[in-house]
Design a protein around this motif. Sequence first.
Motif, PDB file in Angstrom:
ATOM      1  N   ILE A   1       0.853  -1.187   0.000  1.00 34.64           N
ATOM      2  CA  ILE A   1       0.000   0.000   0.000  1.00 34.64           C
ATOM      3  C   ILE A   1       0.888   1.236   0.000  1.00 34.64           C
ATOM      4  N   GLY A   2       0.377   2.314  -0.558  1.00 34.11           N
ATOM      5  CA  GLY A   2       1.147   3.548  -0.689  1.00 34.11           C
ATOM      6  C   GLY A   2       1.212   4.337   0.599  1.00 34.11           C
ATOM      7  N   LEU A   3       1.856   3.767   1.592  1.00 36.81           N
ATOM      8  CA  LEU A   3       2.009   4.432   2.882  1.00 36.81           C
ATOM      9  C   LEU A   3       3.384   4.098   3.451  1.00 36.81           C
ATOM     10  N   GLY A   4       4.223   5.102   3.613  1.00 37.72           N
ATOM     11  CA  GLY A   4       5.555   4.888   4.151  1.00 37.72           C
ATOM     12  C   GLY A   4       5.998   6.088   4.962  1.00 37.72           C
ATOM     13  N   GLY A   5       7.236   6.051   5.393  1.00 34.54           N
ATOM     14  CA  GLY A   5       7.743   7.142   6.218  1.00 34.54           C
ATOM     15  C   GLY A   5       7.876   8.455   5.478  1.00 34.54           C
ATOM     16  N   GLY A   6       7.973   8.395   4.161  1.00 35.44           N
ATOM     17  CA  GLY A   6       8.099   9.620   3.367  1.00 35.44           C
ATOM     18  C   GLY A   6       6.843   9.987   2.604  1.00 35.44           C
ATOM     19  N   THR A   7       5.726   9.310   2.880  1.00 32.84           N
ATOM     20  CA  THR A   7       4.477   9.577   2.162  1.00 32.84           C
ATOM     21  C   THR A   7       3.995  11.001   2.431  1.00 32.84           C
ATOM     22  N   ARG A   8       3.567  11.680   1.386  1.00 30.62           N
ATOM     23  CA  ARG A   8       3.161  13.084   1.504  1.00 30.62           C
ATOM     24  C   ARG A   8       1.719  13.203   2.002  1.00 30.62           C
ATOM     25  N   ILE A   9       1.464  14.251   2.776  1.00 30.42           N
ATOM     26  CA  ILE A   9       0.109  14.604   3.223  1.00 30.42           C
ATOM     27  C   ILE A   9      -0.291  15.861   2.479  1.00 30.42           C
ATOM     28  N   PHE A  10      -1.432  15.796   1.815  1.00 33.28           N
ATOM     29  CA  PHE A  10      -1.921  16.948   1.060  1.00 33.28           C
ATOM     30  C   PHE A  10      -3.106  17.566   1.785  1.00 33.28           C
ATOM     31  N   GLY A  11      -3.055  18.868   2.027  1.00 32.90           N
ATOM     32  CA  GLY A  11      -4.153  19.579   2.686  1.00 32.90           C
ATOM     33  C   GLY A  11      -3.929  19.706   4.181  1.00 32.90           C
ATOM     34  N   LEU A  12      -4.326  20.859   4.738  1.00 35.57           N
ATOM     35  CA  LEU A  12      -4.148  21.114   6.158  1.00 35.57           C
ATOM     36  C   LEU A  12      -5.482  21.261   6.877  1.00 35.57           C
ATOM     37  N   ASP A  13      -6.566  20.709   6.284  1.00 32.70           N
ATOM     38  CA  ASP A  13      -7.875  20.757   6.926  1.00 32.70           C
ATOM     39  C   ASP A  13      -8.475  19.358   6.923  1.00 32.70           C
ATOM     40  N   GLU A  14      -9.804  19.267   7.177  1.00 33.04           N
ATOM     41  CA  GLU A  14     -10.432  17.949   7.280  1.00 33.04           C
ATOM     42  C   GLU A  14     -10.486  17.203   5.951  1.00 33.04           C
ATOM     43  N   ASN A  15     -10.175  17.882   4.869  1.00 35.14           N
ATOM     44  CA  ASN A  15     -10.210  17.245   3.546  1.00 35.14           C
ATOM     45  C   ASN A  15      -8.822  16.743   3.113  1.00 35.14           C
ATOM     46  N   PHE A  16      -7.932  16.516   4.069  1.00 34.48           N
ATOM     47  CA  PHE A  16      -6.580  16.059   3.746  1.00 34.48           C
ATOM     48  C   PHE A  16      -6.606  14.694   3.041  1.00 34.48           C
ATOM     49  N   THR A  17      -5.566  14.431   2.298  1.00 35.47           N
ATOM     50  CA  THR A  17      -5.382  13.105   1.680  1.00 35.47           C
ATOM     51  C   THR A  17      -3.971  12.619   1.986  1.00 35.47           C
ATOM     52  N   ILE A  18      -3.823  11.303   2.032  1.00 33.74           N
ATOM     53  CA  ILE A  18      -2.533  10.681   2.336  1.00 33.74           C
ATOM     54  C   ILE A  18      -2.009   9.964   1.095  1.00 33.74           C
ATOM     55  N   GLY A  19      -0.859  10.415   0.566  1.00 32.98           N
ATOM     56  CA  GLY A  19      -0.185   9.766  -0.559  1.00 32.98           C
ATOM     57  C   GLY A  19      -1.029   9.655  -1.815  1.00 32.98           C
ATOM     58  N   PRO A  20      -0.670   8.702  -2.696  1.00 32.77           N
ATOM     59  CA  PRO A  20       0.441   7.736  -2.538  1.00 32.77           C
ATOM     60  C   PRO A  20       1.827   8.297  -2.863  1.00 32.77           C
ATOM     61  N   GLU A  21       1.898   9.591  -3.277  1.00 30.34           N
ATOM     62  CA  GLU A  21       3.207  10.156  -3.582  1.00 30.34           C
ATOM     63  C   GLU A  21       4.095  10.195  -2.342  1.00 30.34           C
ATOM     64  N   SER A  22       5.396  10.031  -2.566  1.00 34.52           N
ATOM     65  CA  SER A  22       6.357  10.020  -1.463  1.00 34.52           C
ATOM     66  C   SER A  22       7.594  10.813  -1.845  1.00 34.52           C
ATOM     67  N   VAL A  23       8.241  11.409  -0.840  1.00 35.68           N
ATOM     68  CA  VAL A  23       9.511  12.088  -1.109  1.00 35.68           C
ATOM     69  C   VAL A  23      10.656  11.081  -1.216  1.00 35.68           C
ATOM     70  N   GLY A  24      10.389   9.817  -0.838  1.00 34.05           N
ATOM     71  CA  GLY A  24      11.360   8.733  -1.016  1.00 34.05           C
ATOM     72  C   GLY A  24      12.698   9.017  -0.357  1.00 34.05           C
ATOM     73  N   TYR A  25      13.791   8.784  -1.114  1.00 34.89           N
ATOM     74  CA  TYR A  25      15.126   8.933  -0.539  1.00 34.89           C
ATOM     75  C   TYR A  25      15.498  10.396  -0.286  1.00 34.89           C
ATOM     76  N   GLU A  26      14.633  11.332  -0.713  1.00 30.07           N
ATOM     77  CA  GLU A  26      14.893  12.753  -0.472  1.00 30.07           C
ATOM     78  C   GLU A  26      14.262  13.247   0.824  1.00 30.07           C
ATOM     79  N   ILE A  27      13.807  12.322   1.680  1.00 27.26           N
ATOM     80  CA  ILE A  27      13.121  12.698   2.911  1.00 27.26           C
ATOM     81  C   ILE A  27      13.994  13.573   3.811  1.00 27.26           C
ATOM     82  N   THR A  28      15.289  13.305   3.851  1.00 31.69           N
ATOM     83  CA  THR A  28      16.168  14.088   4.730  1.00 31.69           C
ATOM     84  C   THR A  28      16.409  15.499   4.203  1.00 31.69           C
TER      85      THR A  28
END
Length: 521
Positions: free
Chosen positions: A313-340
């Motif tokens: 499933i598209g959920l990992g330590g670098g998975t992006r969160i889109f939106g800062l309200d109740e309509n947020f979405t989780i992934g599946p895009e990730s920053v991957g090896y660029e997390i640091t």
Amino acid sequence: MYRLGVDVGGTNTDAALLDERLQVIHTVKVPTTKDVESGIFEAIAKVVQESRIEPSDIGYAMLGTTHCTNAIVERKRLNKVGVIRIGKPATTAIPPFTDWPQDLREEIEGASTIVSGGYEFDGRLISEINREEVLKFCKEIKGSVESIAISGVFAPVNKEQEENVSIWVKEELGNIPISLSNEIGSIGLLERENATILNAALMTTGQTVIKGFSKALSNLDIKAEMFFSQNDGTLMNAAYALRYPILTMGCGPTNSIRGSAHLSGLKDAIVLDVGGTTSDLGVLTRGFPRQSSLAVTIGGVNTNFRMPDILSIGLGGGTRIFGLDENFTIGPESVGYEITRKALLFGGDVLTTSDVVTRLGHAFEDKAMQVDQLSIELCNNVYKKMTDMLEDAIDQMKTSSKEVPLILSGGGSIIVSNSLKGVSEVVRPKHFEAANAIGAALGQISGEVEKVYSLEGISREDAIHHAKKLATEEAIKAGANNATISVVSVEDIPLSYLPGNALLIKVKVVGDLVGSGVKII
């Protein structure tokens, strides 16, 4: 002698050193590089330097890699393949490469032909093979293809025609890489043929992997015997890997499963491997990954060779969160090896799952100041949805409603809650973040056979004995010590739709490395 395990993931490359008793000495994690090879070199150099052991004391080096998977997904670094199907006139209605994705077909297809031959389910001849048909095709493709795939009707029952055609091809084309379907897939001509074509297409990539690993070891003055991870959680030597590069596909999650079993001491559990981009779930059965019973699609192509039963499933330590309200979405895009570089807690400007768990006090306490601006309410809502996603995935992998242990592995598992529905306990063993590299280093060799027998001329017991013998021979060819080989599983399935009291027998055996002196329980 020490064992060195290396596992290449999409985000990180892990390395682990184990001693003669298979105790973990040291582990490291470095970002996966674009060229992959330099990341492998860096991981090996770092684990050797930090552990302060002598390179000459490393006797075995094991690699689990995504090279072959990436080659097919990216449609790059693939051989042009000449395909010979032994099955005229029985199989001419559906030619090779039928239903392949057009872009992959264009990348791989050199030429194909269907020649006379084939067997019935019980090994009886359909028609004789014709040497002239094979030689004519070879003359037509000479110089235009880089490898050959040969498949025949019911070749897993009788491999003689495939082997004869292989000899004729070598006589005409010289020392060209050849893949035989009876050695790769199971019953089912088209899927087995597809797997054989993909294996043939990966020959150059397989050579690149082996040469790259050998070079990295040589540059660090490590004179270890090389082995490569298979997708059933076991290993194969370099010669075997050169012949069957396709068997490395899917080895990352299975390395994590084997490593998790070793670290936790559990033999039956669900393993959750959380990386930077995905969460991979597998089932541990008697210490080995559960195999998929379904046909496997690789790069859009249906195949029937063995693959682990893995849910991603598209959920990992670098998975992006889109939106800062109740309509947020989780992934599946990730920053991957660029997390640091990109995640908020490391001074970046991208909101990730790692930022959320840091704000909630579950990880990276020293980085808490970087995410103080995040709303606690938002983070709680995101964390609940992340937990729901994981619980749904765990439920899909279970075969009953009974609660089961869950073993965590991978650096991204900081995002996992300590309490999950359907889970009896969440186990975070020591060194869990490097379970994949540890699994690669464990070092058992497998042999597997799937064959149809007609019980009209042989008893069930004799058929199973013969299948065990064939599986043992495969394990020995892959590098196993004959004295340590044991049977892991035996399946016999009556094929009622075929005449003649037919029986499909599947046997898997495992053994320890030749000369290892360590028995893995």
